[in-house]
Design a protein around this motif. Structure first.
Motif, PDB file in Angstrom:
ATOM      1  N   LEU A  61     -29.144 -12.472  10.581  1.00  0.00           N
ATOM      2  CA  LEU A  61     -28.304 -12.066  11.712  1.00  0.00           C
ATOM      3  C   LEU A  61     -28.339 -13.104  12.822  1.00  0.00           C
ATOM      4  O   LEU A  61     -27.308 -13.452  13.392  1.00  0.00           O
ATOM      5  N   LEU A  62     -29.523 -13.600  13.120  1.00  0.00           N
ATOM      6  CA  LEU A  62     -29.670 -14.624  14.155  1.00  0.00           C
ATOM      7  C   LEU A  62     -28.859 -15.864  13.807  1.00  0.00           C
ATOM      8  O   LEU A  62     -28.113 -16.392  14.634  1.00  0.00           O
ATOM      9  N   GLU A  63     -28.971 -16.320  12.572  1.00  0.00           N
ATOM     10  CA  GLU A  63     -28.222 -17.501  12.151  1.00  0.00           C
ATOM     11  C   GLU A  63     -26.715 -17.248  12.192  1.00  0.00           C
ATOM     12  O   GLU A  63     -25.943 -18.105  12.609  1.00  0.00           O
ATOM     13  N   GLY A  64     -26.297 -16.034  11.797  1.00  0.00           N
ATOM     14  CA  GLY A  64     -24.872 -15.703  11.820  1.00  0.00           C
ATOM     15  C   GLY A  64     -24.308 -15.628  13.236  1.00  0.00           C
ATOM     16  O   GLY A  64     -23.232 -16.126  13.514  1.00  0.00           O
ATOM     17  N   PRO A  73     -27.772 -20.015  21.241  1.00  0.00           N
ATOM     18  CA  PRO A  73     -29.184 -19.797  20.931  1.00  0.00           C
ATOM     19  C   PRO A  73     -30.074 -19.628  22.170  1.00  0.00           C
ATOM     20  O   PRO A  73     -31.006 -18.830  22.153  1.00  0.00           O
ATOM     21  N   ALA A  74     -29.769 -20.336  23.236  1.00  0.00           N
ATOM     22  CA  ALA A  74     -30.611 -20.264  24.441  1.00  0.00           C
ATOM     23  C   ALA A  74     -30.584 -18.880  25.090  1.00  0.00           C
ATOM     24  O   ALA A  74     -31.468 -18.548  25.871  1.00  0.00           O
ATOM     25  N   GLU A  75     -29.588 -18.055  24.765  1.00  0.00           N
ATOM     26  CA  GLU A  75     -29.498 -16.708  25.332  1.00  0.00           C
ATOM     27  C   GLU A  75     -30.169 -15.660  24.449  1.00  0.00           C
ATOM     28  O   GLU A  75     -30.114 -14.475  24.745  1.00  0.00           O
ATOM     29  N   ILE A  76     -30.787 -16.104  23.365  1.00  0.00           N
ATOM     30  CA  ILE A  76     -31.412 -15.181  22.418  1.00  0.00           C
ATOM     31  C   ILE A  76     -32.927 -15.305  22.521  1.00  0.00           C
ATOM     32  O   ILE A  76     -33.473 -16.405  22.436  1.00  0.00           O
ATOM     33  N   GLY A  77     -33.584 -14.168  22.697  1.00  0.00           N
ATOM     34  CA  GLY A  77     -35.041 -14.135  22.751  1.00  0.00           C
ATOM     35  C   GLY A  77     -35.598 -13.528  21.479  1.00  0.00           C
ATOM     36  O   GLY A  77     -35.052 -12.560  20.957  1.00  0.00           O
ATOM     37  N   LEU A  78     -36.675 -14.102  20.975  1.00  0.00           N
ATOM     38  CA  LEU A  78     -37.335 -13.613  19.765  1.00  0.00           C
ATOM     39  C   LEU A  78     -38.680 -13.013  20.133  1.00  0.00           C
ATOM     40  O   LEU A  78     -39.460 -13.608  20.875  1.00  0.00           O
ATOM     41  N   LEU A  79     -38.952 -11.863  19.567  1.00  0.00           N
ATOM     42  CA  LEU A  79     -40.231 -11.211  19.779  1.00  0.00           C
ATOM     43  C   LEU A  79     -40.713 -10.727  18.421  1.00  0.00           C
ATOM     44  O   LEU A  79     -40.027  -9.957  17.758  1.00  0.00           O
ATOM     45  N   ASP A  80     -41.840 -11.225  17.986  1.00  0.00           N
ATOM     46  CA  ASP A  80     -42.367 -10.891  16.666  1.00  0.00           C
ATOM     47  C   ASP A  80     -43.871 -10.759  16.779  1.00  0.00           C
ATOM     48  O   ASP A  80     -44.514 -11.515  17.510  1.00  0.00           O
ATOM     49  N   VAL A  89     -39.136 -19.676  13.664  1.00  0.00           N
ATOM     50  CA  VAL A  89     -37.729 -19.271  13.738  1.00  0.00           C
ATOM     51  C   VAL A  89     -37.072 -19.876  14.977  1.00  0.00           C
ATOM     52  O   VAL A  89     -35.931 -20.337  14.932  1.00  0.00           O
ATOM     53  N   ALA A  90     -37.785 -19.889  16.096  1.00  0.00           N
ATOM     54  CA  ALA A  90     -37.243 -20.482  17.322  1.00  0.00           C
ATOM     55  C   ALA A  90     -36.945 -21.967  17.123  1.00  0.00           C
ATOM     56  O   ALA A  90     -35.898 -22.461  17.545  1.00  0.00           O
ATOM     57  N   ALA A  91     -37.851 -22.666  16.469  1.00  0.00           N
ATOM     58  CA  ALA A  91     -37.645 -24.091  16.219  1.00  0.00           C
ATOM     59  C   ALA A  91     -36.435 -24.324  15.307  1.00  0.00           C
ATOM     60  O   ALA A  91     -35.674 -25.275  15.506  1.00  0.00           O
ATOM     61  N   THR A  93     -33.780 -22.302  14.991  1.00  0.00           N
ATOM     62  CA  THR A  93     -32.506 -21.773  15.484  1.00  0.00           C
ATOM     63  C   THR A  93     -32.165 -22.138  16.924  1.00  0.00           C
ATOM     64  O   THR A  93     -31.014 -21.990  17.327  1.00  0.00           O
ATOM     65  N   GLY A  94     -33.140 -22.557  17.693  1.00  0.00           N
ATOM     66  CA  GLY A  94     -32.892 -22.852  19.105  1.00  0.00           C
ATOM     67  C   GLY A  94     -33.062 -21.657  20.019  1.00  0.00           C
ATOM     68  O   GLY A  94     -32.868 -21.754  21.228  1.00  0.00           O
ATOM     69  N   ALA A  95     -33.410 -20.492  19.462  1.00  0.00           N
ATOM     70  CA  ALA A  95     -33.669 -19.309  20.282  1.00  0.00           C
ATOM     71  C   ALA A  95     -35.014 -19.471  20.985  1.00  0.00           C
ATOM     72  O   ALA A  95     -35.795 -20.361  20.657  1.00  0.00           O
ATOM     73  N   ARG A  96     -35.259 -18.613  21.968  1.00  0.00           N
ATOM     74  CA  ARG A  96     -36.507 -18.684  22.733  1.00  0.00           C
ATOM     75  C   ARG A  96     -37.474 -17.600  22.283  1.00  0.00           C
ATOM     76  O   ARG A  96     -37.061 -16.490  21.994  1.00  0.00           O
ATOM     77  N   VAL A  97     -38.759 -17.915  22.264  1.00  0.00           N
ATOM     78  CA  VAL A  97     -39.790 -16.910  22.023  1.00  0.00           C
ATOM     79  C   VAL A  97     -40.062 -16.232  23.365  1.00  0.00           C
ATOM     80  O   VAL A  97     -40.200 -16.903  24.389  1.00  0.00           O
ATOM     81  N   ILE A  98     -40.090 -14.901  23.347  1.00  0.00           N
ATOM     82  CA  ILE A  98     -40.319 -14.149  24.573  1.00  0.00           C
ATOM     83  C   ILE A  98     -41.512 -13.207  24.397  1.00  0.00           C
ATOM     84  O   ILE A  98     -42.044 -13.062  23.297  1.00  0.00           O
ATOM     85  N   THR A  99     -41.886 -12.552  25.482  1.00  0.00           N
ATOM     86  CA  THR A  99     -42.958 -11.552  25.469  1.00  0.00           C
ATOM     87  C   THR A  99     -42.350 -10.187  25.770  1.00  0.00           C
ATOM     88  O   THR A  99     -41.212 -10.108  26.256  1.00  0.00           O
ATOM     89  N   PRO A 100     -43.093  -9.104  25.535  1.00  0.00           N
ATOM     90  CA  PRO A 100     -42.565  -7.780  25.881  1.00  0.00           C
ATOM     91  C   PRO A 100     -42.155  -7.678  27.357  1.00  0.00           C
ATOM     92  O   PRO A 100     -41.195  -6.985  27.689  1.00  0.00           O
ATOM     93  N   ALA A 101     -42.837  -8.382  28.233  1.00  0.00           N
ATOM     94  CA  ALA A 101     -42.490  -8.350  29.664  1.00  0.00           C
ATOM     95  C   ALA A 101     -41.095  -8.923  29.915  1.00  0.00           C
ATOM     96  O   ALA A 101     -40.418  -8.521  30.868  1.00  0.00           O
ATOM     97  N   ASP A 102     -40.649  -9.840  29.071  1.00  0.00           N
ATOM     98  CA  ASP A 102     -39.319 -10.451  29.226  1.00  0.00           C
ATOM     99  C   ASP A 102     -38.174  -9.499  28.870  1.00  0.00           C
ATOM    100  O   ASP A 102     -37.022  -9.764  29.225  1.00  0.00           O
TER     101      ASP A 102
END
Length: 190
Positions: A61-64, A73-80, A89-91, A93-102
């Motif tokens: 879904l992220l890639e699509g 990609p810069a507007e997408i945050g990843l939380l895993d 995955v961030a590397a 796709t260009g998405a950002r890794v975030i925390t629950p606080a974000d």
């Protein structure tokens, strides 16, 4: 203890009875449940099998979404829970890794995780101003609404072809999700 397969079979049968409007007609409901038990169980088994690959679905879904230009990609945050996987995955796709606080700054949150961990995750996923799109098999809109504390929830039910961008996807949500644009956004993604 009820297995995931039994639980999903029951949910499928409950949905079927409700769609016929027979929830308050026990004889007709029982007949329908018996008639469709095997197909409901087969579908539940497919849902359980699909759910085991949900990490693949989230990545697809992220890639699509980025390839179609739905979101940069810069507007997408990843939380895993697996930080190394999120970084990988961030590397890619260009998405950002975030925390629950974000999550408090998120306009919409896509929930693509195993249903068994949702009750625990809902505690920190619930944000007062966010809309939600869930790919979790067997978690109805009513459970999403109750656990997340909002009616801005959309349930999507893609099939296995979603991992290659060719899914027929069922999308549903309450009026509040439509009014907030969450349903329209889900249609863009799927």
């Amino acid at each position: 203890m009820t297995s995931n397969l039994d639980l999903l079979t029951q949910i499928n049968l409950d949905d079927l009875v409700s769609s016929f409007g027979w929830a308050d007609r026990p004889l007709l409901a029982r007949f329908l449940r018996r008639l469709f038990l095997r197909p409901a169980r087969t579908f539940a088994a497919q849902m359980v099998e699909f759910d085991d690959g949900v990490g693949k679905l989230g990545l697809a879904l992220l890639e699509g979404v980025t390839a179609q230009g739905v979101l940069p990609p810069a507007e997408i945050g990843l939380l895993d829970a697996n930080a190394a996987r999120a970084q990988d995955v961030a590397a890619r796709t260009g998405a950002r890794v975030i925390t629950p606080a974000d999550l408090g700054r998120a306009e919409r949150i896509l929930i693509s995780l195993q249903p068994r961990v949702f009750p625990e995750a809902a505690e920190w996923l619930a944000q007062p101003n966010a809309g939600y799109i869930s790919t979790m098999a067997g978690v109805p809109v009513s459970a999403l609404t109750r656990r997340l504390g909002t009616k801005r929830v959309v349930r999507v039910m893609p099939n296995l072809a979603a991992t290659i961008g060719h899914s027929q996807t069922a999308i549903t949500g309450p009026r509040e999700a439509g009014d907030a644009g969450d349903l329209a956004f889900a249609h863009q993604i799927f």
